[in-house]
Write a protein that holds these residues in place. Structure first.
Motif, PDB file in Angstrom:
ATOM      1  N   MET A   1      23.610 -49.469 -19.803  1.00 56.22           N
ATOM      2  CA  MET A   1      24.072 -50.189 -17.787  1.00 56.22           C
ATOM      3  C   MET A   1      23.538 -49.567 -16.991  1.00 56.22           C
ATOM      4  O   MET A   1      24.290 -48.575 -16.730  1.00 56.22           O
ATOM      5  CB  MET A   1      24.681 -50.709 -18.622  1.00 56.22           C
ATOM      6  CG  MET A   1      24.923 -51.654 -17.188  1.00 56.22           C
ATOM      7  SD  MET A   1      26.161 -52.522 -17.729  1.00 56.22           S
ATOM      8  CE  MET A   1      25.150 -54.465 -16.617  1.00 56.22           C
ATOM      9  N   ASP A 121      19.960 -44.796 -15.103  1.00 58.77           N
ATOM     10  CA  ASP A 121      19.943 -45.367 -15.755  1.00 58.77           C
ATOM     11  C   ASP A 121      19.718 -43.793 -16.791  1.00 58.77           C
ATOM     12  O   ASP A 121      18.485 -43.325 -16.576  1.00 58.77           O
ATOM     13  CB  ASP A 121      19.645 -46.890 -17.271  1.00 58.77           C
ATOM     14  CG  ASP A 121      19.697 -46.954 -18.206  1.00 58.77           C
ATOM     15  OD1 ASP A 121      20.698 -45.810 -18.948  1.00 58.77           O
ATOM     16  OD2 ASP A 121      20.031 -47.525 -18.739  1.00 58.77           O
ATOM     17  N   THR A 126      25.225 -40.628 -17.206  1.00 58.52           N
ATOM     18  CA  THR A 126      24.723 -41.389 -16.140  1.00 58.52           C
ATOM     19  C   THR A 126      25.584 -41.334 -14.990  1.00 58.52           C
ATOM     20  O   THR A 126      25.246 -40.841 -13.993  1.00 58.52           O
ATOM     21  CB  THR A 126      24.413 -43.175 -16.218  1.00 58.52           C
ATOM     22  OG1 THR A 126      23.469 -43.413 -17.408  1.00 58.52           O
ATOM     23  CG2 THR A 126      24.736 -44.181 -15.138  1.00 58.52           C
TER      24      THR A 126
END
Length: 157
Positions: A1, A121, A126
């Motif tokens: 995400m 991403d 991340t």
């Protein structure tokens, strides 16, 4: 995400001046350096004025530590009122998504309201890349402000 980082600043120049400069590869080299240096893959220099399309770049941390390649995918989204945008929807083997939007809008007294917004991403790393992005865009905006204060003198010549 994806995780989003957004930073804004005021530039001591008109939006038209900022818009003219943001479209140049010379500006990218100046504001990214010396933190990151981009060199084009394939031996062909980046265009003086970015055109819509994809460019591949080697990236060098502090100008000499290789950190891989990144695709720079340039587009020019439609304006939103007086706000103009340049988008780099980049990607690479380390970072699956680096969706960077630059927004240039009129500020008070003939200045420019400048915003960097990037959706990142990079899988498990991340958080690390997001922390770096915050430092990187703060650095870029400091360099932008210094350039604007001097009438972009460092880019002329």
């Amino acid at each position: 995400m994806p995780v989003t980082v957004e930073l804004s600043t005021t530039l001591a120049c008109t939006p038209d001046e900022a818009w003219e400069r943001v479209q140049t590869s010379a500006l990218l080299s100046h504001v990214a350096g010396p933190l990151i240096r981009f060199t084009p893959q394939g031996g062909t220099p980046f265009p003086a004025i970015w055109a819509k399309g994809e460019y591949r770049a080697w990236m060098w941390l502090f100008g000499f530590l290789p950190i891989g390649w990144q695709a720079v995918v340039i587009s020019e989204p439609a304006p939103d009122g007086n706000t103009r945008f340049i988008r780099d929807n980049g990607y690479g083997p380390l970072i699956k998504q680096w969706d960077h939007w630059i927004a240039i809008a009129p500020g008070e007294g003939g200045t420019t309201h400048y915003t960097d917004r990037v959706a990142i991403d990079a899988g498990l790393i991340t958080p690390l890349i997001t922390a770096f992005a915050r430092v990187f865009y703060a650095h870029r905006q400091r360099r932008w402000r210094a350039l604007a204060r001097t009438g972009f003198a460092a880019l002329k010549g």
